[in-house]
Design a protein around this motif. Sequence first.
Motif, short mmCIF file in Angstrom:
data_model
loop_
_atom_site.label_atom_id
_atom_site.label_comp_id
_atom_site.label_asym_id
_atom_site.label_seq_id
_atom_site.Cartn_x
_atom_site.Cartn_y
_atom_site.Cartn_z
N ALA A 168 0.82 -1.06 0.35
CA ALA A 168 0.44 0.24 -0.07
C ALA A 168 0.98 1.40 -0.10
CB ALA A 168 -1.26 -0.14 0.88
N GLU A 169 2.05 1.22 0.73
CA GLU A 169 2.73 2.09 0.65
C GLU A 169 2.94 2.94 -1.04
OE1 GLU A 169 4.45 2.09 5.46
OE2 GLU A 169 5.33 0.46 3.88
N ILE A 170 4.07 1.29 -1.56
CA ILE A 170 4.28 1.57 -2.86
C ILE A 170 3.43 2.59 -3.68
CG2 ILE A 170 5.06 0.25 -3.95
CD1 ILE A 170 7.18 1.01 -2.20
N ASN A 171 2.11 2.20 -3.51
CA ASN A 171 1.20 2.32 -4.08
C ASN A 171 0.71 3.66 -3.96
OD1 ASN A 171 0.82 -0.42 -4.91
ND2 ASN A 171 -1.50 -0.58 -3.58
N ARG A 172 0.94 4.44 -3.12
CA ARG A 172 0.93 6.18 -2.68
C ARG A 172 2.28 6.68 -2.96
NH1 ARG A 172 3.05 8.66 3.36
NH2 ARG A 172 2.65 10.35 2.29
N LEU A 173 4.04 5.95 -2.86
CA LEU A 173 4.33 6.12 -4.19
C LEU A 173 4.31 7.15 -5.02
CD1 LEU A 173 7.43 4.64 -2.08
CD2 LEU A 173 6.41 6.73 -0.70
N GLU A 174 3.57 5.57 -5.63
CA GLU A 174 3.44 5.10 -7.25
C GLU A 174 2.73 6.92 -7.93
OE1 GLU A 174 2.75 2.56 -10.99
OE2 GLU A 174 0.98 2.77 -9.33
N ARG A 175 1.79 6.72 -6.20
CA ARG A 175 0.57 8.10 -6.61
C ARG A 175 0.86 9.61 -6.41
NH1 ARG A 175 -2.57 4.89 -3.45
NH2 ARG A 175 -2.69 5.68 -2.23
N ASP A 176 2.02 9.55 -5.08
CA ASP A 176 2.82 10.58 -5.42
C ASP A 176 4.31 10.95 -6.93
OD1 ASP A 176 1.57 11.08 -2.66
OD2 ASP A 176 3.49 10.86 -2.20
N GLY A 177 4.13 10.19 -7.66
CA GLY A 177 5.13 10.09 -9.12
C GLY A 177 6.51 9.82 -8.70
N ALA A 178 6.59 8.90 -7.64
CA ALA A 178 7.56 8.01 -7.77
C ALA A 178 8.58 7.01 -8.73
CB ALA A 178 7.97 7.91 -6.26
N ASP A 179 9.16 6.97 -8.73
CA ASP A 179 9.60 5.55 -9.54
C ASP A 179 10.49 5.04 -8.96
OD1 ASP A 179 8.56 7.51 -12.20
OD2 ASP A 179 10.52 8.39 -11.83
N LEU A 180 11.09 4.67 -8.11
CA LEU A 180 12.08 4.16 -7.18
C LEU A 180 12.19 4.70 -6.08
CD1 LEU A 180 15.27 5.73 -9.30
CD2 LEU A 180 14.41 3.20 -9.46
N VAL A 181 12.21 3.20 -5.32
CA VAL A 181 12.91 3.22 -3.98
C VAL A 181 13.40 3.24 -3.14
CG1 VAL A 181 10.96 1.20 -3.33
CG2 VAL A 181 10.78 3.69 -1.49
N GLY A 182 14.22 4.00 -2.34
CA GLY A 182 15.67 3.51 -1.49
C GLY A 182 15.03 4.23 -0.20
N MET A 183 16.55 4.27 0.88
CA MET A 183 16.62 4.82 2.67
C MET A 183 17.76 5.89 2.70
SD MET A 183 15.58 1.47 3.99
CE MET A 183 13.99 0.16 3.72
N THR A 184 18.53 6.26 1.66
CA THR A 184 19.95 6.99 2.00
C THR A 184 19.76 8.46 0.77
OG1 THR A 184 20.93 6.13 0.23
CG2 THR A 184 20.85 5.20 2.53
N GLY A 185 19.29 8.25 -0.03
CA GLY A 185 19.08 10.19 -0.87
C GLY A 185 18.73 11.09 -0.08
N MET A 186 18.81 10.82 0.73
CA MET A 186 18.34 12.30 2.03
C MET A 186 18.52 11.91 3.09
SD MET A 186 17.52 14.87 0.17
CE MET A 186 16.28 16.07 1.18
N PRO A 187 19.41 12.95 4.36
CA PRO A 187 19.83 13.98 3.95
C PRO A 187 20.88 14.57 2.08
CG PRO A 187 20.22 13.68 6.12
CD PRO A 187 19.65 12.26 5.78
N GLU A 188 21.30 13.16 2.21
CA GLU A 188 22.40 13.38 1.62
C GLU A 188 22.47 14.26 0.74
OE1 GLU A 188 25.51 9.40 1.34
OE2 GLU A 188 24.58 9.63 -0.24
N ALA A 189 21.82 14.23 -0.13
CA ALA A 189 21.67 15.76 -1.72
C ALA A 189 21.67 16.95 -1.60
CB ALA A 189 20.59 14.74 -2.35
N VAL A 190 20.39 17.40 0.14
CA VAL A 190 20.68 18.39 0.79
C VAL A 190 21.64 18.46 1.09
CG1 VAL A 190 19.42 18.00 2.37
CG2 VAL A 190 19.42 19.92 1.30
N LEU A 191 22.56 18.19 1.88
CA LEU A 191 23.77 18.34 2.34
C LEU A 191 24.47 18.72 1.61
CD1 LEU A 191 23.67 15.57 5.37
CD2 LEU A 191 23.21 18.02 5.42
#
Length: 245
Positions: A168-191
């Motif tokens: 269900a969470e993946i369905n939600r992410l898709e509705r939000d426009g996500a193509d990929l799911v991971g756990m480390t992209g943030m806050p790495e990119a913003v820092l």
Amino acid sequence: MLAIIGGTGLTQLSSLEIVRREVVRTPYGEPSGALTFGALCNTPVVFLARHGYGHTIPPHQVNYRANIWALKEAKASAIVSVASVGGIRDDYVPGALVIPDQIIDYTWGRKSTYFDSVDKPVRHIDFTRPYDEALRQRLLAAAASAGETVFDGGVYATTQGPRLETAAEINRLERDGADLVGMTGMPEAVLARELDVPYAAINVVVNCAAGRSSSEQGIHFDDIEVVLQAAMMRVHNLLEHICKD
């Protein structure tokens, strides 16, 4: 000098000619491990294993501020992040390599800025394009030079972890426009953006996201290991070519 942050499946660069390892202290604590300095295809490189060299640090406990600060202090001119992800989009199948261009952040409680102390003024940064476009283009050019097929663009959803998501969470992410799911992209990119260090990512799809295709009834971790071994050889090839170009 290029900095490479290795995620799951990339705790070391076998082709890196190691010169030295350096234990670093930062104002934000200790990084995930010692920095490994060396050369890749005669190009100076500094490598850091995001989860520690024994892969013992879960995503929500990585000291992202110390990691990025340490790489900046090491004179990194750019940071390439390698991260394993789940594929939400139908054509992002296990084994695919993706150079993402957008992020949606679902994490919470992580230290996500260097400007949160009373002795520093608040700094608002532009994060419209979270990945450095020039560095993204370098990765795409390196992939073409290496003969590696990669996807140009994708929306990376960063979840808290360390558990994987529900269907269900993946369905939600898709509705939000996500193509990929991971756990480390943030806050790495913003820092990295706060410290003005160009940052881009290589996402390695290691499984279909929960509830999708081969993961419809669950995630098969044995299959992930097989995919990782093959995909990381391709990542090594890509990294070598970005150092050559």
